[in-house]
Design a protein around this motif. Structure first.
Motif, PDB file in Angstrom:
ATOM      1  N   VAL A  19      -1.014  22.513 -26.896  1.00 36.80           N
ATOM      2  CA  VAL A  19      -0.820  20.705 -27.219  1.00 36.80           C
ATOM      3  C   VAL A  19      -1.815  19.956 -27.914  1.00 36.80           C
ATOM      4  O   VAL A  19      -2.878  20.171 -27.214  1.00 36.80           O
ATOM      5  N   PRO A  20      -2.044  19.668 -28.692  1.00 35.71           N
ATOM      6  CA  PRO A  20      -2.870  18.682 -29.766  1.00 35.71           C
ATOM      7  C   PRO A  20      -2.630  17.129 -28.386  1.00 35.71           C
ATOM      8  O   PRO A  20      -2.202  16.497 -29.284  1.00 35.71           O
ATOM      9  N   MET A  21      -3.058  17.489 -27.481  1.00 40.69           N
ATOM     10  CA  MET A  21      -2.856  16.203 -26.786  1.00 40.69           C
ATOM     11  C   MET A  21      -3.830  14.898 -27.642  1.00 40.69           C
ATOM     12  O   MET A  21      -3.194  13.921 -27.410  1.00 40.69           O
ATOM     13  N   ALA A  22      -5.204  14.755 -27.566  1.00 44.32           N
ATOM     14  CA  ALA A  22      -5.415  13.771 -28.393  1.00 44.32           C
ATOM     15  C   ALA A  22      -5.031  13.675 -29.250  1.00 44.32           C
ATOM     16  O   ALA A  22      -4.984  11.917 -29.429  1.00 44.32           O
ATOM     17  N   TRP A  23      -5.229  13.915 -30.004  1.00 41.80           N
ATOM     18  CA  TRP A  23      -4.116  14.171 -31.862  1.00 41.80           C
ATOM     19  C   TRP A  23      -3.004  13.043 -32.073  1.00 41.80           C
ATOM     20  O   TRP A  23      -2.666  11.906 -32.561  1.00 41.80           O
ATOM     21  N   LEU A  24      -1.975  13.741 -30.673  1.00 44.49           N
ATOM     22  CA  LEU A  24      -0.343  12.989 -30.239  1.00 44.49           C
ATOM     23  C   LEU A  24      -0.403  12.104 -29.516  1.00 44.49           C
ATOM     24  O   LEU A  24      -0.001  10.347 -29.875  1.00 44.49           O
ATOM     25  N   TYR A  25      -1.989  11.368 -28.868  1.00 43.07           N
ATOM     26  CA  TYR A  25      -1.488  10.435 -28.239  1.00 43.07           C
ATOM     27  C   TYR A  25      -2.504   9.983 -29.555  1.00 43.07           C
ATOM     28  O   TYR A  25      -1.767   8.323 -29.031  1.00 43.07           O
ATOM     29  N   ALA A  26      -3.359   9.493 -29.957  1.00 44.45           N
ATOM     30  CA  ALA A  26      -3.837   8.625 -31.165  1.00 44.45           C
ATOM     31  C   ALA A  26      -2.496   8.265 -32.002  1.00 44.45           C
ATOM     32  O   ALA A  26      -2.617   7.066 -32.609  1.00 44.45           O
ATOM     33  N   GLU A  27      -1.997   9.154 -32.781  1.00 42.64           N
ATOM     34  CA  GLU A  27      -0.527   8.539 -33.240  1.00 42.64           C
ATOM     35  C   GLU A  27      -0.039   8.167 -32.628  1.00 42.64           C
ATOM     36  O   GLU A  27       1.446   7.925 -33.236  1.00 42.64           O
ATOM     37  N   TYR A  28       0.583   7.735 -31.600  1.00 41.63           N
ATOM     38  CA  TYR A  28       1.714   7.300 -30.748  1.00 41.63           C
ATOM     39  C   TYR A  28       0.933   6.249 -30.523  1.00 41.63           C
ATOM     40  O   TYR A  28       1.707   5.320 -30.746  1.00 41.63           O
ATOM     41  N   ILE A  29      -0.366   6.156 -30.344  1.00 40.56           N
ATOM     42  CA  ILE A  29      -0.995   4.642 -29.602  1.00 40.56           C
ATOM     43  C   ILE A  29      -0.761   3.835 -31.504  1.00 40.56           C
ATOM     44  O   ILE A  29      -0.167   2.537 -31.736  1.00 40.56           O
ATOM     45  N   ALA A  30      -1.142   3.978 -32.478  1.00 39.18           N
ATOM     46  CA  ALA A  30      -0.924   3.451 -33.771  1.00 39.18           C
ATOM     47  C   ALA A  30       0.728   3.586 -34.097  1.00 39.18           C
ATOM     48  O   ALA A  30       0.914   2.552 -34.482  1.00 39.18           O
ATOM     49  N   ASP A  31       1.637   4.461 -33.875  1.00 37.38           N
ATOM     50  CA  ASP A  31       2.155   3.878 -34.390  1.00 37.38           C
ATOM     51  C   ASP A  31       3.139   2.745 -33.233  1.00 37.38           C
ATOM     52  O   ASP A  31       3.878   2.419 -33.875  1.00 37.38           O
ATOM     53  N   GLU A  32       2.919   3.197 -31.927  1.00 37.64           N
ATOM     54  CA  GLU A  32       3.342   1.892 -31.262  1.00 37.64           C
ATOM     55  C   GLU A  32       2.794  -0.150 -31.372  1.00 37.64           C
ATOM     56  O   GLU A  32       3.426  -0.427 -31.710  1.00 37.64           O
ATOM     57  N   LEU A  33       0.986   0.570 -32.213  1.00 37.79           N
ATOM     58  CA  LEU A  33       0.735  -0.812 -32.649  1.00 37.79           C
ATOM     59  C   LEU A  33       1.805  -1.017 -34.352  1.00 37.79           C
ATOM     60  O   LEU A  33       1.916  -2.501 -34.059  1.00 37.79           O
ATOM     61  N   LEU A  34       2.378  -0.195 -34.330  1.00 37.71           N
ATOM     62  CA  LEU A  34       2.522  -0.359 -35.808  1.00 37.71           C
ATOM     63  C   LEU A  34       3.994  -0.575 -35.960  1.00 37.71           C
ATOM     64  O   LEU A  34       4.449  -1.840 -36.758  1.00 37.71           O
ATOM     65  N   ARG A  35       4.176  -0.272 -35.122  1.00 35.23           N
ATOM     66  CA  ARG A  35       6.365  -0.593 -34.865  1.00 35.23           C
ATOM     67  C   ARG A  35       6.032  -1.733 -33.891  1.00 35.23           C
ATOM     68  O   ARG A  35       7.108  -3.145 -34.116  1.00 35.23           O
ATOM     69  N   THR A  36       5.503  -2.232 -33.408  1.00 34.85           N
ATOM     70  CA  THR A  36       4.924  -3.769 -32.665  1.00 34.85           C
ATOM     71  C   THR A  36       4.796  -4.930 -33.721  1.00 34.85           C
ATOM     72  O   THR A  36       5.502  -5.755 -33.548  1.00 34.85           O
ATOM     73  N   GLY A  37       4.079  -4.629 -34.266  1.00 37.83           N
ATOM     74  CA  GLY A  37       3.393  -5.605 -35.409  1.00 37.83           C
ATOM     75  C   GLY A  37       5.095  -6.261 -36.125  1.00 37.83           C
ATOM     76  O   GLY A  37       5.158  -6.417 -36.966  1.00 37.83           O
ATOM     77  N   ASP A  38       5.739  -4.671 -36.498  1.00 42.72           N
ATOM     78  CA  ASP A  38       7.000  -4.877 -37.669  1.00 42.72           C
ATOM     79  C   ASP A  38       6.902  -5.348 -38.789  1.00 42.72           C
ATOM     80  O   ASP A  38       7.365  -6.360 -39.530  1.00 42.72           O
ATOM     81  N   LEU A  39       6.076  -4.556 -39.716  1.00 54.09           N
ATOM     82  CA  LEU A  39       5.004  -4.627 -40.703  1.00 54.09           C
ATOM     83  C   LEU A  39       5.674  -4.556 -42.723  1.00 54.09           C
ATOM     84  O   LEU A  39       6.121  -4.531 -43.116  1.00 54.09           O
ATOM     85  N   MET A  40       6.395  -3.047 -41.500  1.00 53.65           N
ATOM     86  CA  MET A  40       7.048  -2.569 -42.702  1.00 53.65           C
ATOM     87  C   MET A  40       8.020  -1.503 -42.485  1.00 53.65           C
ATOM     88  O   MET A  40       7.725  -0.747 -40.980  1.00 53.65           O
ATOM     89  N   PRO A  41       9.080  -0.789 -42.639  1.00 52.94           N
ATOM     90  CA  PRO A  41      10.159  -0.642 -41.834  1.00 52.94           C
ATOM     91  C   PRO A  41       8.501   1.398 -42.040  1.00 52.94           C
ATOM     92  O   PRO A  41       8.540   1.756 -42.712  1.00 52.94           O
ATOM     93  N   PRO A  42       9.286   1.839 -40.979  1.00 54.96           N
ATOM     94  CA  PRO A  42       8.428   3.636 -40.096  1.00 54.96           C
ATOM     95  C   PRO A  42       8.373   4.755 -41.348  1.00 54.96           C
ATOM     96  O   PRO A  42       8.250   5.213 -40.800  1.00 54.96           O
TER      97      PRO A  42
END
Length: 171
Positions: A19-42
């Protein structure tokens, strides 16, 4: 994808699914930051560009595989400086990816984390999105038929990087 477990992956050592945990965690962090910013539709390509650019920044800046909830907060300043407009993010990513790939080749090929990072990087480099011209002269106005000013085909990384930077600021 069957691989032996390497580095930040979790899975069996006997050739089972890693399981690529490092990449999935990095992607999760990025996704959370973008969703919190509510800059555009996911669901938009622009959102994907921002998520992938930010995930690459997070993944490649985690030298020792030590990201944790507390460490994320301390890393945000680093991510902000890496994603600033006048920084050489593109060169930094190319250098870090080359180093990681070189190390991976010496260790029997890239693991699943690096493979996913490579896919994201290739998409960011090869995909162009029609976007507002970021280099347009301010106050230049729109041409007839253009609602929001001039648009140009822009590499996805070039559009995603400022979105990632803004998302970190808004967090």
């Amino acid at each position: 994808m069957l691989h032996e477990s390497r580095g930040n992956t979790e899975g069996p050592q006997d050739g089972g699914l890693a399981v690529p945990m490092a990449w999935l965690y990095a992607e999760y962090i990025a996704d959370e930051l973008l969703r919190t910013g509510d800059l555009m539709p996911p669901t938009s390509f622009e959102y994907r560009a921002g998520r992938d650019a930010l995930a690459l920044t997070v993944f490649l800046s985690d030298h020792r595989g030590e990201l944790s909830g507390i460490r994320v907060i301390t890393q945000m300043e680093t991510w902000l400086s890496l994603t600033e407009y006048d920084q050489l993010w593109l060169d930094w990513v190319r250098e870090r990816m080359a180093l990681l790939l070189e190390d991976a080749e010496a260790a029997d090929g890239p693991g699943p984390d690096l493979e996913l990072a490579e896919l994201a990087w290739r998409w960011l480099e090869e995909t162009e999105l029609l976007a507002p011209d970021l280099d347009a002269v301010p106050g230049g106005g729109a041409l007839p038929g253009e609602e929001d000013g001039p648009k140009v085909w822009t590499p996805a990384w070039r559009l995603g990087l400022p979105l990632g930077h803004l998302a970190i600021h808004l967090f």
